[in-house]
Design a protein around this motif. Structure first.
Motif, PDB file in Angstrom:
ATOM      1  N   LYS A 105       1.023  -1.170   0.091  1.00  0.00           N
ATOM      2  CA  LYS A 105       0.051  -0.015  -0.044  1.00  0.00           C
ATOM      3  C   LYS A 105       0.775   1.291   0.128  1.00  0.00           C
ATOM      4  N   ALA A 106       0.229   2.374  -0.775  1.00  0.00           N
ATOM      5  CA  ALA A 106       1.036   3.623  -0.479  1.00  0.00           C
ATOM      6  C   ALA A 106       0.505   4.368   0.987  1.00  0.00           C
ATOM      7  N   ILE A 107       1.251   5.050   1.610  1.00  0.00           N
ATOM      8  CA  ILE A 107       0.757   5.455   2.919  1.00  0.00           C
ATOM      9  C   ILE A 107       1.255   7.041   2.803  1.00  0.00           C
ATOM     10  N   LEU A 108       0.020   7.850   3.034  1.00  0.00           N
ATOM     11  CA  LEU A 108       0.292   9.203   3.281  1.00  0.00           C
ATOM     12  C   LEU A 108      -0.086   9.513   4.871  1.00  0.00           C
ATOM     13  N   LEU A 109       1.025   9.856   5.564  1.00  0.00           N
ATOM     14  CA  LEU A 109       0.997   9.905   7.149  1.00  0.00           C
ATOM     15  C   LEU A 109       0.921  11.221   7.452  1.00  0.00           C
ATOM     16  N   VAL A 110      -0.017  12.010   8.276  1.00  0.00           N
ATOM     17  CA  VAL A 110       0.143  13.138   8.821  1.00  0.00           C
ATOM     18  C   VAL A 110       0.418  12.915  10.293  1.00  0.00           C
ATOM     19  N   SER A 111       1.682  13.580  10.522  1.00  0.00           N
ATOM     20  CA  SER A 111       1.998  13.428  12.033  1.00  0.00           C
ATOM     21  C   SER A 111       2.692  14.868  12.670  1.00  0.00           C
ATOM     22  N   HIS A 112       2.391  15.011  13.929  1.00  0.00           N
ATOM     23  CA  HIS A 112       3.277  16.266  14.280  1.00  0.00           C
ATOM     24  C   HIS A 112       4.502  15.524  15.130  1.00  0.00           C
ATOM     25  N   SER A 113       4.634  14.294  15.208  1.00  0.00           N
ATOM     26  CA  SER A 113       5.686  13.629  15.884  1.00  0.00           C
ATOM     27  C   SER A 113       6.916  13.579  14.926  1.00  0.00           C
ATOM     28  N   LEU A 114       7.784  14.318  14.861  1.00  0.00           N
ATOM     29  CA  LEU A 114       8.982  14.100  14.020  1.00  0.00           C
ATOM     30  C   LEU A 114       9.718  13.109  14.282  1.00  0.00           C
ATOM     31  N   ASP A 115       9.864  12.364  15.567  1.00  0.00           N
ATOM     32  CA  ASP A 115      10.553  11.081  15.700  1.00  0.00           C
ATOM     33  C   ASP A 115       9.817  10.233  14.758  1.00  0.00           C
ATOM     34  N   GLN A 116       8.442  10.095  15.010  1.00  0.00           N
ATOM     35  CA  GLN A 116       7.745   8.982  14.454  1.00  0.00           C
ATOM     36  C   GLN A 116       7.841   9.288  12.979  1.00  0.00           C
ATOM     37  N   VAL A 117       7.908  10.340  12.296  1.00  0.00           N
ATOM     38  CA  VAL A 117       8.043  10.629  10.909  1.00  0.00           C
ATOM     39  C   VAL A 117       9.454   9.795  10.290  1.00  0.00           C
ATOM     40  N   LEU A 118      10.518  10.251  11.218  1.00  0.00           N
ATOM     41  CA  LEU A 118      11.773   9.770  10.957  1.00  0.00           C
ATOM     42  C   LEU A 118      11.889   8.348  10.924  1.00  0.00           C
ATOM     43  N   ARG A 119      11.051   7.740  11.995  1.00  0.00           N
ATOM     44  CA  ARG A 119      11.045   6.294  12.077  1.00  0.00           C
ATOM     45  C   ARG A 119      10.585   5.592  10.980  1.00  0.00           C
ATOM     46  N   LEU A 120       9.239   6.330  10.295  1.00  0.00           N
ATOM     47  CA  LEU A 120       8.551   5.460   9.450  1.00  0.00           C
ATOM     48  C   LEU A 120       8.473   5.774   8.188  1.00  0.00           C
ATOM     49  N   ALA A 121       8.717   7.298   7.794  1.00  0.00           N
ATOM     50  CA  ALA A 121       8.475   7.768   6.417  1.00  0.00           C
ATOM     51  C   ALA A 121       9.837   7.439   5.644  1.00  0.00           C
ATOM     52  N   ASP A 122       9.609   6.933   4.337  1.00  0.00           N
ATOM     53  CA  ASP A 122      10.433   7.034   3.396  1.00  0.00           C
ATOM     54  C   ASP A 122      10.901   8.335   2.602  1.00  0.00           C
ATOM     55  N   ARG A 123       9.749   9.245   2.598  1.00  0.00           N
ATOM     56  CA  ARG A 123      10.157  10.683   2.286  1.00  0.00           C
ATOM     57  C   ARG A 123       9.089  11.568   3.033  1.00  0.00           C
ATOM     58  N   ILE A 124       9.807  12.710   3.132  1.00  0.00           N
ATOM     59  CA  ILE A 124       8.898  14.035   4.039  1.00  0.00           C
ATOM     60  C   ILE A 124       8.317  15.088   3.390  1.00  0.00           C
ATOM     61  N   CYS A 125       7.121  15.225   3.145  1.00  0.00           N
ATOM     62  CA  CYS A 125       6.795  16.379   2.309  1.00  0.00           C
ATOM     63  C   CYS A 125       6.484  17.726   3.537  1.00  0.00           C
ATOM     64  N   VAL A 126       7.179  18.583   3.261  1.00  0.00           N
ATOM     65  CA  VAL A 126       7.085  19.942   4.393  1.00  0.00           C
ATOM     66  C   VAL A 126       6.133  21.196   3.784  1.00  0.00           C
ATOM     67  N   LEU A 127       5.126  21.491   4.392  1.00  0.00           N
ATOM     68  CA  LEU A 127       4.238  22.419   3.956  1.00  0.00           C
ATOM     69  C   LEU A 127       4.394  23.448   5.184  1.00  0.00           C
ATOM     70  N   ARG A 128       4.196  24.846   4.626  1.00  0.00           N
ATOM     71  CA  ARG A 128       4.224  25.854   5.422  1.00  0.00           C
ATOM     72  C   ARG A 128       3.333  27.141   4.775  1.00  0.00           C
ATOM     73  N   ARG A 129       2.217  27.415   5.534  1.00  0.00           N
ATOM     74  CA  ARG A 129       1.196  28.430   5.008  1.00  0.00           C
ATOM     75  C   ARG A 129       0.698  27.847   3.893  1.00  0.00           C
ATOM     76  N   GLY A 130       0.277  26.616   3.399  1.00  0.00           N
ATOM     77  CA  GLY A 130      -0.325  26.054   2.148  1.00  0.00           C
ATOM     78  C   GLY A 130       0.884  25.834   0.942  1.00  0.00           C
ATOM     79  N   ARG A 131       2.160  26.414   1.402  1.00  0.00           N
ATOM     80  CA  ARG A 131       3.078  26.080   0.279  1.00  0.00           C
ATOM     81  C   ARG A 131       4.087  24.891   0.740  1.00  0.00           C
ATOM     82  N   GLN A 132       4.210  24.072  -0.603  1.00  0.00           N
ATOM     83  CA  GLN A 132       5.197  23.083  -0.407  1.00  0.00           C
ATOM     84  C   GLN A 132       6.752  23.611  -0.498  1.00  0.00           C
ATOM     85  N   VAL A 133       7.356  23.427   0.633  1.00  0.00           N
ATOM     86  CA  VAL A 133       8.827  23.837   0.689  1.00  0.00           C
ATOM     87  C   VAL A 133       9.655  22.850   0.728  1.00  0.00           C
TER      88      VAL A 133
END
Length: 244
Positions: A195-223
């Motif tokens: 499965k492809a998974i899009l994960l929304v999380s405020h825990s950066l530790d969790q993100v760095l444990r699980l994610a293959d790639r990380i998309c960063v948004l700021r005020r609606g813009r992809q940075v």
């Protein structure tokens, strides 16, 4: 080269004069976890809702395996193999576990199309055993389960029905350490099953444990979109806050 399983191409979403998401381009492949991170109001939920069929993009396109789609609503997104594990889990507390696994897709039998409770209970038991979701009985009402068990039921339901993409919104926000670890193991099992998974999380530790790639948004813009092994928590925080 084959097309990505899911692609957002220049997606923009407006609510009146408010631009919630602007020019977002993101690809997700089978067997991949992509995390979506950003401060409150960054547009994460809007992106999830566009993929879930709740909102239609104002402009830009969503493509599934290279084919443009425009969802008429959440049921249409589900028919295209996209499932959501929302933060509130969307479980029916008074119903047994097996009915929640088949919620809206109940199996019926006979000319009178009676609910085939036995078949649903057997299938739910096999699924939860396969995922190692530890529940005494699939006939127990959901309201008797712990937070981690409830999350396990929601994830199992998504795994059963998702053909392409699972959207996960803060899947461990209300859980303790032990239950968080078990839910993270379930998320990794979803990836192992393609499965492809899009994960929304405020825990950066969790993100760095699980994610293959990380998309960063700021005020609606992809940075930025970062490979996990090429970034750090400090770099992600700097991008979220505008210090980089």
């Amino acid at each position: 080269m084959s097309a990505p399983l899911v692609c957002l191409e220049g997606v923009r979403k407006e609510f009146g004069a408010v631009v919630a998401v602007e020019r977002l381009t993101l690809e997700l492949d089978a067997g991949e976890i992509v995390a979506l991170v950003g401060d409150n109001g960054a547009g994460k939920s809007t992106v999830v809702n566009c993929l879930a069929g709740v909102h239609a993009p104002t402009s830009g396109r969503i493509l599934l395996e290279g084919e443009p789609v425009r969802f008429s609503g959440p049921l249409d997104a589900r028919s295209h193999g996209i499932e959501v594990v929302p933060q509130d889990l969307a479980l029916a507390d008074a119903q047994p576990v097996y009915m929640n696994v088949f919620l809206g897709r109940e199996r019926v039998t006979g000319p009178l199309r009676r609910l085939d409770r036995g078949a649903m209970a057997a299938a739910a038991t096999a699924l939860l055993d396969e995922l190692d979701v530890r529940i005494d009985s699939v006939r127990a009402p959901v309201h008797t389960l712990s937070g981690g068990q409830r999350q396990g039921v929601a994830i199992a339901r998504a795994m059963l029905w998702a053909q392409r993409l699972v959207l996960m919104d803060e899947p461990t926000a209300a859980l303790g350490v032990t239950e968080t670890r078990r839910v993270e193991e379930l998320i990794l099992r979803l990836r192992e099953r393609g499965k492809a998974i899009l994960l929304v999380s405020h825990s950066l530790d969790q993100v760095l444990r699980l994610a293959d790639r990380i998309c960063v948004l700021r005020r609606g813009r992809q940075v930025g979109v970062l490979a996990r092994e090429e970034t750090s928590g400090d770099e992600i925080v700097a991008m979220i806050t505008g210090l980089r």
